[in-house]
Design a protein around this motif. Structure first.
Motif, PDB file in Angstrom:
ATOM      1  N   UNK A   1       0.649  -1.529   0.224  1.00 32.79           N
ATOM      2  CA  UNK A   1      -0.097  -0.246   0.364  1.00 32.79           C
ATOM      3  C   UNK A   1       1.263   1.596  -0.035  1.00 32.79           C
ATOM      4  N   UNK A   2       1.585   1.257   0.788  1.00 32.93           N
ATOM      5  CA  UNK A   2       3.048   2.347   0.962  1.00 32.93           C
ATOM      6  C   UNK A   2       2.869   2.681  -0.517  1.00 32.93           C
ATOM      7  N   UNK A   3       4.580   2.131  -0.969  1.00 40.21           N
ATOM      8  CA  UNK A   3       5.181   2.166  -2.458  1.00 40.21           C
ATOM      9  C   UNK A   3       4.072   1.543  -3.356  1.00 40.21           C
ATOM     10  N   UNK A   4       2.913   1.045  -3.759  1.00 43.75           N
ATOM     11  CA  UNK A   4       2.846   0.999  -4.976  1.00 43.75           C
ATOM     12  C   UNK A   4       1.105   1.517  -4.873  1.00 43.75           C
ATOM     13  N   UNK A   5       0.595   1.116  -4.057  1.00 40.23           N
ATOM     14  CA  UNK A   5      -0.800   2.429  -3.736  1.00 40.23           C
ATOM     15  C   UNK A   5      -1.119   3.843  -3.420  1.00 40.23           C
ATOM     16  N   UNK A   6      -0.258   3.901  -2.642  1.00 38.17           N
ATOM     17  CA  UNK A   6      -0.376   5.498  -2.093  1.00 38.17           C
ATOM     18  C   UNK A   6       0.464   6.184  -3.339  1.00 38.17           C
TER      19      UNK A   6
ATOM     20  N   UNK B   1      -3.086  11.392  -0.310  1.00 36.42           N
ATOM     21  CA  UNK B   1      -2.154   9.907   0.648  1.00 36.42           C
ATOM     22  C   UNK B   1      -1.116  10.353   0.664  1.00 36.42           C
ATOM     23  N   UNK B   2      -0.798  10.202  -0.766  1.00 33.02           N
ATOM     24  CA  UNK B   2       0.055   9.587  -1.760  1.00 33.02           C
ATOM     25  C   UNK B   2       1.186  10.851  -1.148  1.00 33.02           C
ATOM     26  N   UNK B   3       0.258  11.954  -1.105  1.00 34.07           N
ATOM     27  CA  UNK B   3       1.812  13.320  -0.821  1.00 34.07           C
ATOM     28  C   UNK B   3       1.971  13.469   0.136  1.00 34.07           C
TER      29      UNK B   3
ATOM     30  N   UNK C   1       6.181  12.278   4.143  1.00 30.21           N
ATOM     31  CA  UNK C   1       6.934  11.020   5.250  1.00 30.21           C
ATOM     32  C   UNK C   1       7.179   9.367   5.542  1.00 30.21           C
ATOM     33  N   UNK C   2       7.202   8.986   4.445  1.00 22.25           N
ATOM     34  CA  UNK C   2       8.117   7.742   3.876  1.00 22.25           C
ATOM     35  C   UNK C   2       9.759   8.478   4.100  1.00 22.25           C
ATOM     36  N   UNK C   3       9.415   9.303   2.789  1.00 19.24           N
ATOM     37  CA  UNK C   3      11.171   9.791   2.100  1.00 19.24           C
ATOM     38  C   UNK C   3      11.927  10.640   2.457  1.00 19.24           C
ATOM     39  N   UNK C   4      10.889  11.800   3.034  1.00 19.05           N
ATOM     40  CA  UNK C   4      11.668  13.388   3.644  1.00 19.05           C
ATOM     41  C   UNK C   4      11.598  13.496   5.011  1.00 19.05           C
ATOM     42  N   UNK C   5      11.131  13.512   5.527  1.00 23.01           N
ATOM     43  CA  UNK C   5      10.633  13.447   7.653  1.00 23.01           C
ATOM     44  C   UNK C   5      12.099  13.019   8.114  1.00 23.01           C
ATOM     45  N   UNK C   6      12.900  12.606   7.338  1.00 26.98           N
ATOM     46  CA  UNK C   6      14.220  12.324   8.616  1.00 26.98           C
ATOM     47  C   UNK C   6      14.654  13.821   8.516  1.00 26.98           C
TER      48      UNK C   6
ATOM     49  N   UNK D   1       8.088  20.600  -1.727  1.00 30.01           N
ATOM     50  CA  UNK D   1       8.127  18.632  -2.865  1.00 30.01           C
ATOM     51  C   UNK D   1       7.273  18.345  -3.761  1.00 30.01           C
ATOM     52  N   UNK D   2       5.985  19.434  -3.734  1.00 30.57           N
ATOM     53  CA  UNK D   2       4.868  19.268  -4.848  1.00 30.57           C
ATOM     54  C   UNK D   2       4.944  19.788  -5.898  1.00 30.57           C
ATOM     55  N   UNK D   3       5.840  20.400  -6.282  1.00 21.73           N
ATOM     56  CA  UNK D   3       6.511  20.445  -7.293  1.00 21.73           C
ATOM     57  C   UNK D   3       7.182  19.255  -8.253  1.00 21.73           C
TER      58      UNK D   3
END
Length: 666
Positions: free
Chosen positions: A408-413, A419-421, A426-431, A459-461
């Motif tokens: 779901x996180x990496x395929x559907x989202x 939710x995808x945004x 959260x998964x790739x940049x929150x760190x 990041x929306x660009x």
């Protein structure tokens, strides 16, 4: 080094004064100039020594100046010696559609020319602005520009006004800690930079108009590569590297990592081994063993049979000018963003001694070839369902619950708008978000929150790229890294990974060819940069292309602070006028406690000081720069005047016929 400058306006007195100032300040040995009507431009060759040389002045035949090299739609090269025949063709080409000509060109350059149709000087940068261009417009509408901020500050009429808002933004995660640039802004009011991949001209309204000639649209229009990307990557990387090896000798900065190793291998594969001098920065002291790859690099030099030098830079592990006035101040647009500006002096001396015309680096490899775990949505778009199932099963360790979660996180989202945004960030940049240390004022905390909000919007660009792996590379590449403004201050520096052709190629490669998720499960680095690992296995030793861990430079930062902590403490001790406090950035009493604690922690060789040190260092660097800049324009110009580079290191030789003859200017 080559500098260029130009003025649009009929104030001949101001122009001649500027040329004279450049001659005197830079001890220029050659000046080529052009003046006709309101178009005035010149280029000069300055050396980083203190020898007096008579200046020769020659008229330019055409109103065009280039620093660096450009090829494709436009073709010319000029780091120092002019090649007039190329300039004839270059100027003729620029009379056509300049945006089209630039968008079909590649290279690392800054350029200025006169355009009759615009009735203006035109300034241009390459697609990543690997070399900066600065400008200022006078109240009378005169336009001054230069490829070095110090040259621009030699104009008598340009006011010396520090932009305090930029200073306040500097010690935040969005800029100093994230190493991001300020786009077109500088640390001085009224002085701007031409953005990357842009050309700029002065309109009839006396305003500067900047136009982009390359960007996201070019990446969106590119076709996805079908099949194995390795053969094409190798071919293209050899080509872009060879384009930067046009002289008899070049330094390649060989760190021991995959990026610089790939640059070296590409040069060797292209038959350019004899032009290379590999130079590595390492340390001799035992407590620095985790911050360098000296033994690995020595083995690389021997196994690949290339001559090399190992700079043992223990004496350069300092904070530049922590003792005010101790070190050169050759970069003046705010705190110097280079990781170790002191060791760069040694590079300059080495280049002079060995006749190397430039340095090649691996900068940019992380940005566009590292990859990330976000590959499922790419496979899904290609309908490779059996591969998705197999990957998710191994990734999840066979847990159905974990399979569904990862799927779901990496395929559907990635296909879901809101939710995808959120998950993409959260998964790739929150760190990349860090908690601010308590010594920052509430005013500064508010500034940090606002910058973080802007980051979310930024990041929306990349949404138009759709595929998360491609979005990751785009958002890693931009904003432009600020250290690009400083890397070529004393010596021409080239970056094959930042070539337009290679960037466009990277975005045509499916993310699963950049990153191997399963190899990256235990060590993330082991799964990254798969194209670099696979492309030169016939040249690179296996211990290089199979590297699973990345060297940390945190201990170099610790040592730099420890070596200069006495001087740093003196900057902030009670009774001192502290500029960063005056700007409302720190709470002085709490800052002092943290500074003392950091001074004690730096004694521990097992303590890398953590992210808190990055914020602290940004405050220290800003305070040092403000101490220098607050003394005025003449002081800053005097401190930044080209002089002798120092060799602050012992140097070991590898595969060289004789011991290195490096003259020390300590």
């Amino acid at each position: 080094m080559k500098v260029w400058f130009g003025m649009q306006g009929d104030n001949t007195v101001a122009w001649h004064e500027w040329v004279s100032a450049v001659k005197k300040w830079g001890r220029a040995e050659r000046i080529h100039s052009y003046s006709r009507g309101i178009a005035n431009m010149a280029e000069a060759h300055i050396r980083y020594d203190e020898a007096f040389r008579p200046t020769t002045q020659i008229n330019l035949l055409h109103p065009v100046i280039l620093d660096g090299w450009i090829s494709g739609g436009l073709n010319a090269k000029s780091d120092g010696t002019r090649k007039i025949e190329q300039y004839d063709k270059l100027y003729a080409s620029l009379k056509q559609d300049q945006a089209a000509m630039l968008s079909h060109s590649h290279g690392e350059f800054t350029m200025m020319w006169w355009d009759d149709s615009l009735h203006s000087l035109v300034l241009a940068t390459d697609i990543y602005a690997t070399r900066p261009v600065y400008y200022w417009v006078s109240p009378k509408g005169e336009w001054f520009a230069a490829n070095d901020l110090r040259i621009l500050l030699l104009v008598h009429d340009i006011p010396f006004a520090i932009d305090q808002n930029v200073c306040r933004m500097f010690p935040t995660s969005g800029f100093a800690v994230g190493e991001n640039g300020f786009e077109d802004r500088t640390f001085f009011k009224g002085i701007r930079k031409v953005p990357a991949a842009s050309y700029a001209f002065l309109g009839r309204d006396h305003a500067v108009h900047a136009h982009s000639y390359w960007g996201l649209s070019q990446l969106l229009n590119g076709k996805d590569l079908a099949g194995d990307a390795v053969p094409r990557f190798r071919e293209l990387f050899q080509e872009v590297t060879a384009d930067r090896l046009k002289d008899e000798k070049h330094i390649v900065e060989l760190s021991g990592g995959l990026d610089s190793a790939a640059v070296t291998a590409a040069a060797i594969a292209g038959g350019r081994k004899e032009q290379l001098l590999a130079v590595n920065i390492s340390f001799a002291e035992p407590d620095m063993i985790l911050s360098h790859d000296k033994d690995l690099v020595k083995n690389m030099m021997r196994d690949m049979d290339i001559p090399g030098l190992i700079i043992l830079g223990d004496a350069t592990a300092k904070i530049p000018n922590a003792e005010i006035g101790r070190d050169p101040l050759w970069f003046v647009d705010g705190p110097d963003p280079r990781a170790n500006s002191l060791v760069n002096e040694t590079f300059t001396v080495i280049a002079e001694e060995y006749g190397a015309s430039s340095v090649l680096t691996g900068e940019g490899g992380d940005f566009i070839f590292s990859g990330e775990v976000s590959v499922i949505d790419s496979l899904l778009r290609q309908r490779r369902f059996s591969e998705i199932y197999k990957l998710l099963r191994e990734w999840s360790g066979g847990s159905m619950k974990e399979m569904l979660k990862l799927g779901f996180q990496y395929g559907i989202a990635p296909f879901m708008p809101y939710i995808g945004e959120k998950l993409y960030y959260d998964l790739l940049w929150s760190d990349t978000e860090y908690e601010l240390p308590e010594y920052f004022t509430e005013e500064h905390r508010k500034r940090e929150r606002e910058i973080n909000k802007e980051d979310h919007l930024r990041y929306r660009k990349s949404r138009e790229l759709s595929v998360w792996g491609k979005r990751f590379h785009y958002d890693f590449l931009w904003p432009r890294a600020r250290y690009m403004d400083a890397v070529g201050v004393t010596l021409p520096t080239y970056h094959p990974f930042l070539d337009r052709r290679l960037i466009e190629f990277s975005f045509s490669v499916p993310p699963e060819q950049h990153f191997d998720v399963l190899k990256g499960l235990e060590e993330h680095y082991a799964g990254s940069k798969m194209l670099l690992r696979k492309s030169f296995t016939d040249i690179l030793p296996a211990y290089v292309y199979n590297r699973s861990t990345k060297t940390t430079y945190a201990h170099m930062a610790r040592k730099s602070f420890m070596n200069d902590r006495r001087h740093v403490l003196q900057l902030f001790e009670p009774g001192e006028h502290v500029f960063v406090e005056e700007l409302g950035i720190i709470k002085r009493d709490i800052w002092w406690k943290h500074l003392l604690a950091m001074a004690i922690r730096s004694e521990d060789p097992n303590n890398d000081l953590g992210m808190g040190y990055q914020y602290m260092r940004s405050v220290i660097d800003l305070e040092i720069w403000l101490r220098e800049a607050s003394k005025g324009k003449e002081h800053l110009l005097d401190r930044s005047r080209p002089g002798k580079s120092r060799v602050m290191a012992d140097i070991e030789t590898v595969n060289t016929p004789e011991k290195a003859k490096i003259y020390s200017y300590q």
